[in-house]
Write an enzyme that holds these catalytic residues in place. Structure first.
Site, PDB file in Angstrom:
ATOM      1  N   GLU A   1       7.057  -7.529  -2.889  1.00  0.00           N
ATOM      2  CA  GLU A   1       6.497  -8.217  -1.711  1.00  0.00           C
ATOM      3  C   GLU A   1       5.172  -7.523  -1.415  1.00  0.00           C
ATOM      4  O   GLU A   1       5.164  -6.381  -0.958  1.00  0.00           O
ATOM      5  CB  GLU A   1       7.439  -8.056  -0.509  1.00  0.00           C
ATOM      6  CG  GLU A   1       8.790  -8.720  -0.667  1.00  0.00           C
ATOM      7  CD  GLU A   1       8.728 -10.228  -0.561  1.00  0.00           C
ATOM      8  OE1 GLU A   1       7.755 -10.754   0.037  1.00  0.00           O
ATOM      9  OE2 GLU A   1       9.632 -10.892  -1.070  1.00  0.00           O
TER      10      GLU A   1
ATOM     11  N   GLU B   1      -7.718  -7.563   0.944  1.00  0.00           N
ATOM     12  CA  GLU B   1      -6.855  -7.472   2.131  1.00  0.00           C
ATOM     13  C   GLU B   1      -7.424  -6.372   3.039  1.00  0.00           C
ATOM     14  O   GLU B   1      -7.419  -5.195   2.672  1.00  0.00           O
ATOM     15  CB  GLU B   1      -5.427  -7.116   1.697  1.00  0.00           C
ATOM     16  CG  GLU B   1      -4.463  -7.030   2.847  1.00  0.00           C
ATOM     17  CD  GLU B   1      -3.068  -6.579   2.404  1.00  0.00           C
ATOM     18  OE1 GLU B   1      -2.959  -5.746   1.482  1.00  0.00           O
ATOM     19  OE2 GLU B   1      -2.095  -7.058   3.000  1.00  0.00           O
TER      20      GLU B   1
ATOM     21  N   CYS C   1       1.170  -7.844   6.716  1.00  0.00           N
ATOM     22  CA  CYS C   1       0.798  -8.429   5.426  1.00  0.00           C
ATOM     23  C   CYS C   1       0.327  -9.876   5.553  1.00  0.00           C
ATOM     24  O   CYS C   1      -0.373 -10.377   4.678  1.00  0.00           O
ATOM     25  CB  CYS C   1       1.958  -8.328   4.455  1.00  0.00           C
ATOM     26  SG  CYS C   1       3.493  -8.878   5.181  1.00  0.00           S
TER      27      CYS C   1
ATOM     28  N   ASN D   1       4.184  -0.165   7.644  1.00  0.00           N
ATOM     29  CA  ASN D   1       3.857  -0.959   8.834  1.00  0.00           C
ATOM     30  C   ASN D   1       5.063  -1.482   9.636  1.00  0.00           C
ATOM     31  O   ASN D   1       4.951  -1.641  10.850  1.00  0.00           O
ATOM     32  CB  ASN D   1       2.888  -2.101   8.487  1.00  0.00           C
ATOM     33  CG  ASN D   1       3.412  -3.043   7.446  1.00  0.00           C
ATOM     34  OD1 ASN D   1       4.332  -2.723   6.705  1.00  0.00           O
ATOM     35  ND2 ASN D   1       2.824  -4.226   7.382  1.00  0.00           N
TER      36      ASN D   1
ATOM     37  N   GLY E   1       4.791  -3.447  -0.496  1.00  0.00           N
ATOM     38  CA  GLY E   1       3.623  -2.579  -0.389  1.00  0.00           C
ATOM     39  C   GLY E   1       2.394  -3.240  -0.981  1.00  0.00           C
ATOM     40  O   GLY E   1       2.299  -4.471  -1.053  1.00  0.00           O
ATOM     41  N   SER E   2       1.472  -2.409  -1.451  1.00  0.00           N
ATOM     42  CA  SER E   2       0.179  -2.922  -1.900  1.00  0.00           C
ATOM     43  C   SER E   2       0.233  -3.393  -3.355  1.00  0.00           C
ATOM     44  O   SER E   2       1.119  -2.994  -4.125  1.00  0.00           O
ATOM     45  CB  SER E   2      -0.875  -1.825  -1.750  1.00  0.00           C
ATOM     46  OG  SER E   2      -0.531  -0.747  -2.592  1.00  0.00           O
TER      47      SER E   2
HETATM   48  P1  NAP Z   1       1.530   1.279  -0.455  1.00  0.00           P
HETATM   49  O1  NAP Z   1       0.509   2.329  -0.407  1.00  0.00           O
HETATM   50  O2  NAP Z   1       1.564   0.374  -1.627  1.00  0.00           O
HETATM   51  O3  NAP Z   1       2.941   2.041  -0.315  1.00  0.00           O
HETATM   52  C1  NAP Z   1       4.151   1.328  -0.273  1.00  0.00           C
HETATM   53  C2  NAP Z   1       5.273   2.237  -0.725  1.00  0.00           C
HETATM   54  O4  NAP Z   1       5.108   2.526  -2.117  1.00  0.00           O
HETATM   55  C3  NAP Z   1       5.292   3.580  -0.001  1.00  0.00           C
HETATM   56  O5  NAP Z   1       6.608   3.990   0.224  1.00  0.00           O
HETATM   57  C4  NAP Z   1       4.607   4.475  -1.009  1.00  0.00           C
HETATM   58  O6  NAP Z   1       4.902   5.832  -0.859  1.00  0.00           O
HETATM   59  C5  NAP Z   1       5.172   3.935  -2.310  1.00  0.00           C
HETATM   60  N1  NAP Z   1       4.424   4.330  -3.505  1.00  0.00           N
HETATM   61  C6  NAP Z   1       3.128   4.686  -3.607  1.00  0.00           C
HETATM   62  N2  NAP Z   1       2.824   4.983  -4.900  1.00  0.00           N
HETATM   63  C7  NAP Z   1       3.962   4.808  -5.619  1.00  0.00           C
HETATM   64  C8  NAP Z   1       4.296   4.949  -6.987  1.00  0.00           C
HETATM   65  N3  NAP Z   1       3.390   5.333  -7.891  1.00  0.00           N
HETATM   66  N4  NAP Z   1       5.560   4.676  -7.388  1.00  0.00           N
HETATM   67  C9  NAP Z   1       6.489   4.271  -6.486  1.00  0.00           C
HETATM   68  N5  NAP Z   1       6.230   4.120  -5.159  1.00  0.00           N
HETATM   69  C10 NAP Z   1       4.984   4.384  -4.735  1.00  0.00           C
HETATM   70  O7  NAP Z   1       1.481   0.348   0.844  1.00  0.00           O
HETATM   71  P2  NAP Z   1       1.288   0.770   2.365  1.00  0.00           P
HETATM   72  O8  NAP Z   1      -0.112   1.224   2.565  1.00  0.00           O
HETATM   73  O9  NAP Z   1       2.387   1.641   2.815  1.00  0.00           O
HETATM   74  O10 NAP Z   1       1.503  -0.661   3.087  1.00  0.00           O
HETATM   75  C11 NAP Z   1       0.520  -1.640   3.125  1.00  0.00           C
HETATM   76  C12 NAP Z   1       0.708  -2.707   2.072  1.00  0.00           C
HETATM   77  O11 NAP Z   1       2.013  -3.257   2.158  1.00  0.00           O
HETATM   78  C13 NAP Z   1      -0.240  -3.871   2.278  1.00  0.00           C
HETATM   79  O12 NAP Z   1      -0.799  -4.254   1.051  1.00  0.00           O
HETATM   80  C14 NAP Z   1       0.652  -4.979   2.836  1.00  0.00           C
HETATM   81  O13 NAP Z   1       0.204  -6.280   2.585  1.00  0.00           O
HETATM   82  C15 NAP Z   1       1.925  -4.700   2.132  1.00  0.00           C
HETATM   83  N6  NAP Z   1       3.051  -5.308   2.847  1.00  0.00           N
HETATM   84  C16 NAP Z   1       3.629  -6.439   2.336  1.00  0.00           C
HETATM   85  C17 NAP Z   1       4.673  -7.057   3.015  1.00  0.00           C
HETATM   86  C18 NAP Z   1       5.345  -8.286   2.452  1.00  0.00           C
HETATM   87  O14 NAP Z   1       6.459  -8.584   2.873  1.00  0.00           O
HETATM   88  N7  NAP Z   1       4.727  -9.023   1.537  1.00  0.00           N
HETATM   89  C19 NAP Z   1       5.133  -6.536   4.215  1.00  0.00           C
HETATM   90  C20 NAP Z   1       4.516  -5.393   4.717  1.00  0.00           C
HETATM   91  C21 NAP Z   1       3.476  -4.781   4.024  1.00  0.00           C
HETATM   92  P3  NAP Z   1       3.897   6.782  -0.019  1.00  0.00           P
HETATM   93  O15 NAP Z   1       3.844   6.242   1.355  1.00  0.00           O
HETATM   94  O16 NAP Z   1       4.555   8.066  -0.083  1.00  0.00           O
HETATM   95  O17 NAP Z   1       2.593   6.738  -0.724  1.00  0.00           O
END
Ligand code: NAP
Length: 480
Positions: free
Chosen positions: A255, A383, A289, A159, A235-236
């Protein structure tokens, strides 16, 4: 009117200060209409191995730089980001689908993240420990110093592909570390464009390596490689939990998500807070997020707030992300939009009222406001990560606070009241990483401490705070 034509670009990955082509290509599509915008070379295992070796060399070279030199490097990088601001904004809009105006804001925030990182480098210091406070400390002196930890492995979501990369890169370089970065497979372009700028700013080769690829393979290599001293993940929750389980004894920062709430008392300034709730809930189609998701309205102002809110939400102009006038565009892909649509459908089927919106077109969802939703519905307790807000009513603030505290998440929360002592009582009762008074929970500046409790994460970002997590505290004690 801005041109919306996009040319297809090729992005090599970045290892040891050089562009590398693996031939393992992934096409990046514009989320709004699916148009192909770029081909990215993804990491294979051999290239990933070379990235770790070059990061080992990069970490030694970074550690040898003085704090002044690290700060100067980060300031030069900031100047390059100012120079290239518009191309970066266009790239962010194309890979994420966020409106160009929001993409420009992300670039500006990225510049501030770098300024804060340079400041963090300049002020990195330890302390004098009062050894004589213990009987056996008589005649002893001690100081602490903060040393680099080595290689920081960074994993970022889709994002905020530039600013979240900088939230990891900036403090890591300030601390004297090198970085291996795995961006989201959906949005790797900003990081790949940033890498040559890091080089141009004067970083040693291997200080910043970008290894695009999918999470389960490249992300997993990064998490499992014991040469990497720390994993910093945004991430998630499900992915963060997996990473934590695999990281072993290494440093970790997580985070993660939130289902952000805002409590609005009867004395709140509605004229100020209603428009903020429009921005706070519908910017980047709610894919933030700390996007506003649950709004708790005191029964005395609920009706007035709701009428004004619906009216403003309906005025948001949908469209292509590169059109200057667009205020709301698409989600990251059709799959994400279908999930949000199904959650809205679940709420409707359970008897909730859809006050406005609720319709999906391709990857876009209209700004949606829901009332009369049971707290157990997905749109309330999970979420949403889409442009959906649920309005709840309360008569006693204690009940609203109890409901907000009962959730799984704890990143940021908002409270609106002109009563200062009530605001402090609420702030102290709310179990969150940050309490925002008289604004939406989506409020953030990049140098503040930012992170959550409960399922929202471990650790704090904001360069001054992240640098602590990215350095080792060493004690040096001597007998006079
Ligand atoms: P996501 O699906 O959890 O992916 C985040 C990152 O993790 C991506 O680079 C993803 O790669 C990688 N990943 C996925 N599976 C993995 C594994 N098994 N091992 C290591 N890395 C892995 O999250 P998203 O859909 O991109 O983003 C949305 C989430 O991010 C939401 O939950 C949001 O709240 C959170 N977020 C939090 C903050 C904060 O500062 N707290 C800020 C922004 C977003 P791929 O893309 O290749 O799957």
């Amino acid at each position: 009117m801005a041109t919306v034509a996009t040319e297809k670009m090729e992005f090599p990955l970045w290892v040891g200060g050089k562009a590398v082509k693996t031939g393992k290509l992934r096409t990046i599509n514009l989320p709004y209409d699916g148009a192909a915008v770029a081909e990215v070379h993804e990491a294979d295992e051999a290239t990933f191995g070379r990235a770790v070796e070059s990061a080992q060399e990069g970490s030694r070279a970074m550690a040898a730089l003085t704090l002044y030199e690290r700060a100067s490097l980060l300031e030069k990088l900031r100047a390059l980001l100012v120079r290239d601001a518009e191309p970066f904004a266009r790239l962010i809009a194309m890979e994420t689908g966020k409106p160009i105006r929001e993409a420009r804001t992300e670039v500006e925030r990225g510049q501030l993240t770098l300024t804060a990182s340079a400041d963090a480098a300049r002020s990195l210091h330890g302390e004098v420990v009062p050894m004589e406070a213990a009987p056996s400390g008589k005649g002893r002196w001690a100081i602490t110093v903060r040393e680099p930890i080595g290689i920081v492995g960074a994993i970022t979501p889709f994002n905020f592909p530039l600013n979240l990369a900088l939230h990891k890169l900036g403090p890591a370089l300030a601390a004297g570390n090198s970085v291996i970065h795995k961006p989201s497979e959906n949005t790797p372009l900003s990081a790949l464009r940033l890498a040559p700028l890091v080089q141009e700013a004067g970083a040693p080769p291997g200080a910043y390596n970008v290894v695009p690829g999918d999470g389960e393979t490249v992300g997993n290599w990064l998490v499992m490689d014991r040469r990497i001293a720390m994993v910093t993940f945004t991430g998630s929750v499900p992915v963060g939990e997996q990473i934590r389980a695999k990281a072993g004894m290494r440093r970790i920062a997580l985070e993660m998500g939130n289902n952000s709430s805002l409590i609005v008392e009867p004395d709140a300034d509605l004229e100020a807070i209603v428009p903020r709730c429009v921005t706070g809930a519908f910017s980047h189609s709610g894919q933030v997020c700390i996007s506003v998701q649950n709004v708790f309205l005191h029964e005395r102002i609920a009706r007035e707030f709701t009428e004004q809110y619906i009216e403003r939400a309906r005025k948001l102009k949908p469209g292509h992300p590169l059109e200057e006038s667009t205020e709301i565009s698409s989600l990251i892909n059709v799959e994400a939009a279908r999930r949000v649509e199904s959650w809205i459908g679940q709420a409707r089927d359970a008897g909730s009222r859809i006050l406005t919106g609720g319709v999906r077109r391709h990857a876009s969802i209209e700004p949606t406001i829901i009332a009369d939703a049971d707290p157990s519905l997905n749109v309330c307790c999970k979420e949403v990560f889409g442009p959906v807000v649920v309005l709840h009513r309360y008569s006693k603030i204690e009940d609203a606070i109890a409901q907000v505290n009962s959730g799984d998440y704890g990143l940021q929360v908002g409270v609106c009241t002109r009563d200062l002592s009530l605001a402090f009582r609420a702030a102290s009762a709310l179990r969150f990483g940050g309490v925002i008074v008289n604004d939406v929970p989506a409020y953030r500046v990049d140098h503040m401490p930012y992170g959550g409790v409960k399922k929202s994460g471990i650790g704090r970002e904001g360069p001054r705070y992240a640098i602590e997590e990215m350095t080792e505290l060493k004690l040096i004690c001597w007998k006079a």
